[in-house]
Design an enzyme around this catalytic site. Structure first.
Site, PDB file in Angstrom:
ATOM      1  N   ASP A 102       0.833  -1.202   0.000  1.00 43.63           N
ATOM      2  CA  ASP A 102       0.000   0.000   0.000  1.00 43.63           C
ATOM      3  C   ASP A 102       0.868   1.253   0.000  1.00 43.63           C
ATOM      4  O   ASP A 102       0.927   1.994   0.989  1.00 43.63           O
ATOM      5  CB  ASP A 102      -0.949  -0.006   1.207  1.00 43.63           C
ATOM      6  CG  ASP A 102      -2.083  -0.993   1.020  1.00 43.63           C
ATOM      7  OD1 ASP A 102      -2.403  -1.321  -0.139  1.00 43.63           O
ATOM      8  OD2 ASP A 102      -2.654  -1.441   2.027  1.00 43.63           O
ATOM      9  N   LYS A 104      -0.036  -7.734  -2.930  1.00 38.60           N
ATOM     10  CA  LYS A 104      -1.332  -7.130  -3.205  1.00 38.60           C
ATOM     11  C   LYS A 104      -1.127  -5.691  -3.631  1.00 38.60           C
ATOM     12  O   LYS A 104      -0.447  -4.928  -2.951  1.00 38.60           O
ATOM     13  CB  LYS A 104      -2.218  -7.193  -1.954  1.00 38.60           C
ATOM     14  CG  LYS A 104      -3.620  -6.633  -2.193  1.00 38.60           C
ATOM     15  CD  LYS A 104      -4.524  -6.902  -1.010  1.00 38.60           C
ATOM     16  CE  LYS A 104      -4.457  -5.867   0.067  1.00 38.60           C
ATOM     17  NZ  LYS A 104      -4.924  -4.529  -0.308  1.00 38.60           N
ATOM     18  N   ASP A 141      -6.146  -5.442  -5.860  1.00 33.93           N
ATOM     19  CA  ASP A 141      -7.212  -5.120  -4.901  1.00 33.93           C
ATOM     20  C   ASP A 141      -7.827  -3.773  -5.285  1.00 33.93           C
ATOM     21  O   ASP A 141      -7.526  -2.750  -4.676  1.00 33.93           O
ATOM     22  CB  ASP A 141      -6.589  -5.090  -3.497  1.00 33.93           C
ATOM     23  CG  ASP A 141      -7.586  -4.724  -2.408  1.00 33.93           C
ATOM     24  OD1 ASP A 141      -8.802  -4.696  -2.677  1.00 33.93           O
ATOM     25  OD2 ASP A 141      -7.135  -4.467  -1.272  1.00 33.93           O
ATOM     26  N   LYS A 152     -11.225  -3.606  -5.652  1.00 33.42           N
ATOM     27  CA  LYS A 152     -12.594  -3.700  -5.092  1.00 33.42           C
ATOM     28  C   LYS A 152     -13.631  -3.111  -6.040  1.00 33.42           C
ATOM     29  O   LYS A 152     -14.308  -2.118  -5.718  1.00 33.42           O
ATOM     30  CB  LYS A 152     -12.686  -2.989  -3.740  1.00 33.42           C
ATOM     31  CG  LYS A 152     -11.797  -3.589  -2.673  1.00 33.42           C
ATOM     32  CD  LYS A 152     -12.058  -2.956  -1.314  1.00 33.42           C
ATOM     33  CE  LYS A 152     -11.092  -3.415  -0.257  1.00 33.42           C
ATOM     34  NZ  LYS A 152      -9.696  -2.939  -0.470  1.00 33.42           N
ATOM     35  N   HIS A 212     -16.887  -2.169  -7.939  1.00 34.49           N
ATOM     36  CA  HIS A 212     -18.280  -2.044  -7.484  1.00 34.49           C
ATOM     37  C   HIS A 212     -18.981  -1.120  -8.479  1.00 34.49           C
ATOM     38  O   HIS A 212     -18.905   0.096  -8.368  1.00 34.49           O
ATOM     39  CB  HIS A 212     -18.310  -1.442  -6.070  1.00 34.49           C
ATOM     40  CG  HIS A 212     -19.645  -1.536  -5.401  1.00 34.49           C
ATOM     41  ND1 HIS A 212     -19.829  -1.284  -4.069  1.00 34.49           N
ATOM     42  CD2 HIS A 212     -20.869  -1.875  -5.877  1.00 34.49           C
ATOM     43  CE1 HIS A 212     -21.105  -1.454  -3.744  1.00 34.49           C
ATOM     44  NE2 HIS A 212     -21.752  -1.803  -4.837  1.00 34.49           N
ATOM     45  N   ASP A 213     -19.627  -1.734  -9.466  1.00 37.43           N
ATOM     46  CA  ASP A 213     -20.227  -0.917 -10.526  1.00 37.43           C
ATOM     47  C   ASP A 213     -21.299  -1.767 -11.204  1.00 37.43           C
ATOM     48  O   ASP A 213     -21.572  -2.886 -10.772  1.00 37.43           O
ATOM     49  CB  ASP A 213     -19.120  -0.489 -11.520  1.00 37.43           C
ATOM     50  CG  ASP A 213     -19.404   0.864 -12.157  1.00 37.43           C
ATOM     51  OD1 ASP A 213     -20.564   1.097 -12.565  1.00 37.43           O
ATOM     52  OD2 ASP A 213     -18.465   1.680 -12.263  1.00 37.43           O
ATOM     53  N   ILE A 214     -21.868  -1.275 -12.285  1.00 34.50           N
ATOM     54  CA  ILE A 214     -22.879  -2.073 -12.979  1.00 34.50           C
ATOM     55  C   ILE A 214     -22.192  -3.289 -13.622  1.00 34.50           C
ATOM     56  O   ILE A 214     -20.982  -3.256 -13.898  1.00 34.50           O
ATOM     57  CB  ILE A 214     -23.644  -1.233 -14.031  1.00 34.50           C
ATOM     58  CG1 ILE A 214     -22.675  -0.624 -15.054  1.00 34.50           C
ATOM     59  CG2 ILE A 214     -24.462  -0.139 -13.350  1.00 34.50           C
ATOM     60  CD1 ILE A 214     -23.378   0.054 -16.222  1.00 34.50           C
ATOM     61  N   ASN A 253     -21.971  -4.700 -16.533  1.00 34.13           N
ATOM     62  CA  ASN A 253     -21.225  -4.556 -17.785  1.00 34.13           C
ATOM     63  C   ASN A 253     -19.843  -3.940 -17.540  1.00 34.13           C
ATOM     64  O   ASN A 253     -18.833  -4.396 -18.084  1.00 34.13           O
ATOM     65  CB  ASN A 253     -22.040  -3.687 -18.757  1.00 34.13           C
ATOM     66  CG  ASN A 253     -21.315  -3.481 -20.064  1.00 34.13           C
ATOM     67  OD1 ASN A 253     -21.054  -4.427 -20.787  1.00 34.13           O
ATOM     68  ND2 ASN A 253     -20.950  -2.235 -20.345  1.00 34.13           N
ATOM     69  N   THR A 254     -19.800  -2.910 -16.709  1.00 31.00           N
ATOM     70  CA  THR A 254     -18.527  -2.226 -16.439  1.00 31.00           C
ATOM     71  C   THR A 254     -17.562  -3.139 -15.690  1.00 31.00           C
ATOM     72  O   THR A 254     -16.384  -3.258 -16.054  1.00 31.00           O
ATOM     73  CB  THR A 254     -18.779  -0.943 -15.609  1.00 31.00           C
ATOM     74  OG1 THR A 254     -19.695  -0.139 -16.338  1.00 31.00           O
ATOM     75  CG2 THR A 254     -17.505  -0.168 -15.348  1.00 31.00           C
ATOM     76  N   THR A 296     -12.888  -4.671   6.986  1.00 32.22           N
ATOM     77  CA  THR A 296     -12.491  -5.041   8.352  1.00 32.22           C
ATOM     78  C   THR A 296     -12.274  -3.821   9.253  1.00 32.22           C
ATOM     79  O   THR A 296     -12.028  -3.957  10.446  1.00 32.22           O
ATOM     80  CB  THR A 296     -11.203  -5.898   8.327  1.00 32.22           C
ATOM     81  OG1 THR A 296     -10.298  -5.340   7.373  1.00 32.22           O
ATOM     82  CG2 THR A 296     -11.511  -7.312   7.933  1.00 32.22           C
ATOM     83  N   ARG A 309      -3.083  -8.491  12.712  1.00 30.71           N
ATOM     84  CA  ARG A 309      -2.132  -7.704  13.502  1.00 30.71           C
ATOM     85  C   ARG A 309      -1.310  -8.609  14.413  1.00 30.71           C
ATOM     86  O   ARG A 309      -1.851  -9.189  15.359  1.00 30.71           O
ATOM     87  CB  ARG A 309      -2.874  -6.666  14.363  1.00 30.71           C
ATOM     88  CG  ARG A 309      -3.389  -5.480  13.565  1.00 30.71           C
ATOM     89  CD  ARG A 309      -2.236  -4.668  13.003  1.00 30.71           C
ATOM     90  NE  ARG A 309      -2.696  -3.561  12.175  1.00 30.71           N
ATOM     91  CZ  ARG A 309      -2.894  -3.631  10.850  1.00 30.71           C
ATOM     92  NH1 ARG A 309      -2.680  -4.754  10.193  1.00 30.71           N
ATOM     93  NH2 ARG A 309      -3.290  -2.560  10.179  1.00 30.71           N
ATOM     94  N   GLY A 368      -0.397  -5.547   5.677  1.00 26.91           N
ATOM     95  CA  GLY A 368       0.150  -4.343   5.051  1.00 26.91           C
ATOM     96  C   GLY A 368       1.069  -3.585   5.979  1.00 26.91           C
ATOM     97  O   GLY A 368       2.278  -3.810   6.022  1.00 26.91           O
ATOM     98  N   ARG A 369       0.485  -2.668   6.774  1.00 21.19           N
ATOM     99  CA  ARG A 369       1.300  -1.754   7.575  1.00 21.19           C
ATOM    100  C   ARG A 369       2.284  -2.412   8.536  1.00 21.19           C
ATOM    101  O   ARG A 369       3.392  -1.864   8.709  1.00 21.19           O
ATOM    102  CB  ARG A 369       0.384  -0.760   8.312  1.00 21.19           C
ATOM    103  CG  ARG A 369      -0.136   0.313   7.364  1.00 21.19           C
ATOM    104  CD  ARG A 369      -1.323   1.041   7.925  1.00 21.19           C
ATOM    105  NE  ARG A 369      -2.501   0.174   7.953  1.00 21.19           N
ATOM    106  CZ  ARG A 369      -3.688   0.572   8.406  1.00 21.19           C
ATOM    107  NH1 ARG A 369      -3.856   1.796   8.854  1.00 21.19           N
ATOM    108  NH2 ARG A 369      -4.707  -0.272   8.367  1.00 21.19           N
TER     109      ARG A 369
HETATM  110  O1  C5P Z   1      -2.163  -2.234   6.621  1.00 26.29           O
HETATM  111  P1  C5P Z   1      -3.145  -3.324   6.821  1.00 26.29           P
HETATM  112  O2  C5P Z   1      -2.518  -4.651   7.244  1.00 26.29           O
HETATM  113  O3  C5P Z   1      -4.320  -2.938   7.675  1.00 26.29           O
HETATM  114  O4  C5P Z   1      -3.697  -3.601   5.340  1.00 26.29           O
HETATM  115  C1  C5P Z   1      -4.808  -4.408   5.057  1.00 26.29           C
HETATM  116  C2  C5P Z   1      -5.051  -4.364   3.576  1.00 26.29           C
HETATM  117  O5  C5P Z   1      -6.206  -5.130   3.268  1.00 26.29           O
HETATM  118  C3  C5P Z   1      -5.287  -2.975   3.030  1.00 26.29           C
HETATM  119  O6  C5P Z   1      -4.700  -2.934   1.736  1.00 26.29           O
HETATM  120  C4  C5P Z   1      -6.788  -2.867   2.920  1.00 26.29           C
HETATM  121  O7  C5P Z   1      -7.166  -2.057   1.848  1.00 26.29           O
HETATM  122  C5  C5P Z   1      -7.180  -4.307   2.641  1.00 26.29           C
HETATM  123  N1  C5P Z   1      -8.528  -4.718   3.055  1.00 26.29           N
HETATM  124  C6  C5P Z   1      -8.981  -4.639   4.361  1.00 26.29           C
HETATM  125  N2  C5P Z   1     -10.257  -5.047   4.681  1.00 26.29           N
HETATM  126  C7  C5P Z   1     -11.058  -5.561   3.746  1.00 26.29           C
HETATM  127  C8  C5P Z   1     -10.612  -5.649   2.420  1.00 26.29           C
HETATM  128  C9  C5P Z   1      -9.322  -5.230   2.116  1.00 26.29           C
HETATM  129  O8  C5P Z   1      -8.233  -4.213   5.237  1.00 26.29           O
HETATM  130  N3  C5P Z   1     -12.256  -6.015   4.071  1.00 26.29           N
END
Ligand code: C5P
Length: 234
Positions: free
Chosen positions: A10, A33, A60, A62, A64-66, A68-69, A122, A184, A213-214
């Protein structure tokens, strides 16, 4: 376990993307990701570069649209060699079915991407869900409902909190893929995540893949953080 850890890149910083993806490959962890930040930096050319270095790409965005798109978006990204991608299950069965048909048409059996429905973010807890959606339904019930819809549409699985693995498994079975962000390690800051567990707990509960991620990106030594997370998963 190395195939079940997905590191969320990210960031839009190319040096960080190169540095962390390089460390991941050295450690035998293929999944990365890419969200909007990383995707807007590396573009589709980056998929090729990451793929040549042995990475598997979870895009990632995500969708979210009609229908066809979303079908066109998913078809295009499938042609670009993405291995996993997601869309909001709340976009509806028709949208998810159209995406699946489009991915199938754009790929061979071997290169078919893993398509996932995002249930509930989440970062949202039970009261946040009820306030935003004007619903009195318990959050877990909504998550399971969306997981069932995702399965009915023919997608491979869902993105959900590790806290919801058990009810999703009970509703959708063992073959349904469950990818869990909201991870975490005990030593990491929680940030905006509300429905989270440790890597070990997510694996014990039955997650197929965990997304982190973080805790990696913000670590003083990302390589050491990846190693500690892998150790915790074993
Ligand atoms: O930094 P962290 O570990 O919180 O990153 C979680 C990753 O998962 C982020 O890229 C976030 O956009 C993604 N994500 C999420 N919850 C969801 C779907 C995706 O945290 N339900």
């Amino acid at each position: 376990m190395k195939d079940r850890l997905i590191v969320a890149l990210d960031t839009g910083d190319l040096e960080d993307i190169e540095g962390i993806s390089g460390r991941l490959m050295e450690m035998g962890v293929p999944w990365v990701k890419l969200g909007f930040q990383a995707f807007s930096s590396v573009g589709v050319a980056g998929f090729e570069w990451l793929g040549q270095n042995g990475h598997r790409i979870f895009l990632d965005l995500k969708f979210h649209d009609i229908p066809n798109t979303v079908a066109r978006d998913v078809g295009m990204m499938t042609k670009h060699g993405v291995h996993m991608m997601n869309m909001h299950a709340a976009g509806g069965i028709e949208m998810m079915q159209a995406a699946r048909v489009s991915a199938d048409a754009a790929s061979s059996r071997k290169s078919r991407p893993i398509l996932l429905g995002v249930t509930m973010l989440t970062s949202i807890d039970g009261s946040g869900f009820q306030a935003s959606f004007g619903s009195e339904r318990p959050l877990t019930e909504q998550v399971v409902h969306l997981a069932r819809q995702t399965q009915e549409a023919g997608l491979a699985g869902v993105v959900a909190s590790p806290l919801e693995i058990e009810p999703i498994r009970a509703a959708c079975g063992d073959d349904f893929v469950i990818v869990t962000p909201g991870i975490r390690p005990k030593w990491a800051a929680t940030g905006d995540q509300r429905r989270f567990t440790t890597p070990a707990e997510a694996i014990t509960r039955g997650a197929d893949y965990i997304v982190v991620g973080r805790p990696v990106l913000e670590a003083a030594d990302p390589g050491e953080a990846i190693k500690r997370i892998l150790d915790e998963m074993m």
